[in-house]
Design an enzyme around this catalytic site. Structure first.
Site, PDB file in Angstrom:
ATOM      1  N   TYR A  93      -0.925   5.109   0.328  1.00  0.00           N
ATOM      2  CA  TYR A  93       0.433   4.665   0.028  1.00  0.00           C
ATOM      3  C   TYR A  93       0.551   4.298  -1.455  1.00  0.00           C
ATOM      4  O   TYR A  93      -0.383   3.741  -2.028  1.00  0.00           O
ATOM      5  CB  TYR A  93       0.777   3.409   0.832  1.00  0.00           C
ATOM      6  CG  TYR A  93       0.667   3.583   2.320  1.00  0.00           C
ATOM      7  CD1 TYR A  93       1.775   3.941   3.090  1.00  0.00           C
ATOM      8  CD2 TYR A  93      -0.548   3.370   2.979  1.00  0.00           C
ATOM      9  CE1 TYR A  93       1.674   4.099   4.470  1.00  0.00           C
ATOM     10  CE2 TYR A  93      -0.656   3.531   4.350  1.00  0.00           C
ATOM     11  CZ  TYR A  93       0.456   3.890   5.095  1.00  0.00           C
ATOM     12  OH  TYR A  93       0.355   4.047   6.451  1.00  0.00           O
ATOM     13  N   HIS A 153       6.293   5.619   4.039  1.00  0.00           N
ATOM     14  CA  HIS A 153       5.635   6.909   4.209  1.00  0.00           C
ATOM     15  C   HIS A 153       4.429   6.964   3.268  1.00  0.00           C
ATOM     16  O   HIS A 153       4.519   6.557   2.122  1.00  0.00           O
ATOM     17  CB  HIS A 153       6.655   7.994   3.832  1.00  0.00           C
ATOM     18  CG  HIS A 153       6.123   9.388   3.887  1.00  0.00           C
ATOM     19  ND1 HIS A 153       5.850  10.029   5.077  1.00  0.00           N
ATOM     20  CD2 HIS A 153       5.809  10.269   2.911  1.00  0.00           C
ATOM     21  CE1 HIS A 153       5.401  11.248   4.827  1.00  0.00           C
ATOM     22  NE2 HIS A 153       5.351  11.416   3.516  1.00  0.00           N
ATOM     23  N   LYS A 194       2.775  15.308   2.935  1.00  0.00           N
ATOM     24  CA  LYS A 194       1.844  14.578   2.077  1.00  0.00           C
ATOM     25  C   LYS A 194       1.114  15.580   1.186  1.00  0.00           C
ATOM     26  O   LYS A 194       0.967  16.746   1.542  1.00  0.00           O
ATOM     27  CB  LYS A 194       0.815  13.828   2.925  1.00  0.00           C
ATOM     28  CG  LYS A 194       1.429  12.813   3.868  1.00  0.00           C
ATOM     29  CD  LYS A 194       0.375  12.038   4.632  1.00  0.00           C
ATOM     30  CE  LYS A 194       0.943  11.439   5.907  1.00  0.00           C
ATOM     31  NZ  LYS A 194       2.063  10.512   5.716  1.00  0.00           N
TER      32      LYS A 194
END
Lengths: 350, 350
Positions: free
Chosen positions: A287, A298, A329
């Protein structure tokens, strides 16, 4: 138009420069000849723009293809990728990697190429050292590095490889406190309710065992111990473990602990928040910032730590990147060298 | 209510049967006592329904937890899973696997349990043999087998494991023809345009190299050769390879060729259409039926062939299943034994 197969090149006469090179940029003009690679010549043969002769005899596509395949390692793979890039409308020239590809609208002699494309079979492991060498070559001349992986059914997947310098926004790396903790079989437990709450809320360390106690992973435990936030004993007595003793025990439980820890510390020091990536099959999900554990954002990256001697298995790499991209990601490979270095590999459409 | 820690059990008196067992089904009544496992007792201690004494001294949660962790391998993991299941409202009893779990609304003594839950750490490889033994135990008494994997931060992922018997709808395994083909470096090329078209359209074999020629993967080539659909020569001469010679060459290019081939053949024989699963990091993606190559349906399975000695790395298994589930496919592990056996592993919510 006739080209002659000479060793691992096809040589066409002066008129080919005008008819082939100047219209569609196959080959390189040299002393009134046009010199074509085997792959370029195959594509012209397929397009019926060129006949190819070997020792005076004309070769059909099948014959030429078998000949070229014997002359040039991975000829088929290179042909498949070349054909795909050409059919997508790119001009392609041979290069330091397999191909240099021009941007849309760009042409050899008029503009500079944009990407280095390196062709690789899914069956063959890709050593990190080779990847880094290609990345350096491309970086030196400011080109994008693309790996074109051809699978066993000849489908092509394009990956862009880039250096990455991920940074986050966690101004405070850990809360200011000191609290006892116990190293159990393969995790660390903080018993104090207040300390547990602060570690979880301010830095997103660990996971609550219940309302009062916090479980830390081994890398979290090591990092907090190194920074004097927790004091760690074992189940058996009250002797405090120092950082090295802790790491030694952890390495016994998890052979690659040291490598994972170095990447964990690097990511924390970059003001990021790494947590386990088990559910994604990687070492960490990462993160940029976690302001409160009750509102987890997210995570932006998946990170996997690898050694300098790593060899990528391409099906495994493919799965990792596909899964990362499917959950929006970036997939980072963190190389454990003197300094941790991050490589971002992403699937791209050409 | 007081329980006494005796070896690896906690024993409570007669009144516990009424107050604890008959209301919430912790432990097993025996000779006017209630016998609790260490995990059950820990949960009662946490819930303040029980005090625990060791040699006449009362233990706090921290002390009891350290004691239990020394007595019972992976005590923490089992506690984490037990607590999670209890908090989700299930009644849980110890069993052949770690736990037997009752269906919602079901109770010990009143109904039979529904699932066997086997607890495993993500750090420890899971041998296929252990998985199959658990599957057999559960199957013998018609229970569902659940593997609860605890990651390093104590998150739990539940997987259901089932035998699978996948079958498809391809009535014709291959078109009726015979055509020459060439084995190149690591693929096979069919040169005849008509045969190429039929193989691609009727059975979804290979991938077109262009409008006339078809590229087959090594497993496809071997299967079609075995069934006399293609005749294969090498680039160097016109000698035809027989099936064994072909497999020998293929195994040289791909060490696990034999294992992959056996699964490929099994899937084709089950009237399914296996194609490479490279983009998903598995050996195959599998279609129930492909009526036309111009209209490819959704593939239903990913299949990965493994040997009987396989050990699952749980992060790798987690990634495979997560990726499969994210694209709405079932993840099959095909075990290469005398007969190919398929195991379906899916993530489930409890």
């Amino acid at each position: 138009m006739i080209g002659k197969l000479k060793e691992d090149r096809v040589v066409a006469g002066k008129e080919a420069i005008e008819e082939i090179y100047e219209t569609s940029y196959y080959g390189r003009p040299k002393n009134d000849n046009l010199i074509l690679t085997l792959v370029e010549a195959a594509h012209l043969l397929y397009r019926e723009k060129l006949e190819i002769e070997k020792e005076g005899e004309s070769l059909g596509f099948e014959e030429y293809f078998k000949n070229a395949s014997l002359l040039n390692p991975y000829f088929e793979l290179k042909y498949i990728v070349y054909k795909d890039l050409r059919e997508r409308g790119f001009y392609v020239q041979p290069g330091v990697a397999d191909f240099r590809v021009y941007p849309r609208g760009g042409k050899p002699g008029k503009s500079s190429s944009r990407s280095y494309v390196y062709v690789h079979s899914e069956r063959v492991a890709l050593p990190l050292s080779v990847l880094l060498k290609n990345l350096e070559s491309a970086g030196n001349v400011r080109k994008q590095l693309i790996i074109a992986v051809v699978d066993e059914e000849s489908d092509i997947t394009y990956y862009e490889v880039q250096e990455s310098d991920p940074t986050g926004n966690m101004e405070q790396l850990y809360p200011s406190l000191q609290t006892p903790a116990t190293m159990l079989e393969d995790r660390v437990i903080v018993w104090d309710g207040e300390a547990s709450g602060k570690l979880y809320e301010n830095g997103f360390y660990g996971k609550p065992l219940d309302q009062k106690r916090l479980q830390l992973s081994l890398v979290e435990g090591a990092f907090l111990l190194k920074n004097n936030i927790i004091e760690v004993t074992t189940r058996k007595d009250d002797n405090k473990l120092n950082f090295d003793e802790f790491c030694k025990r952890a390495a016994h439980i998890e052979p690659l602990f040291q490598r994972k820890y170095r990447v964990y510390e690097d990511l924390r020091t970059r003001k990021l928040v790494p947590k386990t990536g088990f559910k994604f099959g990687t070492h960490f999900r990462v993160y940029s910032e976690v302001k409160s554990a009750s509102k987890i954002p997210h995570s932006e990256y998946l990170a996997h730590s690898i050694g300098t001697q790593h060899e990528f298995s391409l099906p495994v790499m493919s799965r990792a990147i596909r899964l990362a991209n499917s959950v929006r990601k970036k997939m980072l490979f963190a190389i454990e060298a003197d300094e941790i270095r991050h490589i971002d590999i992403t699937r791209v459409k050409m």
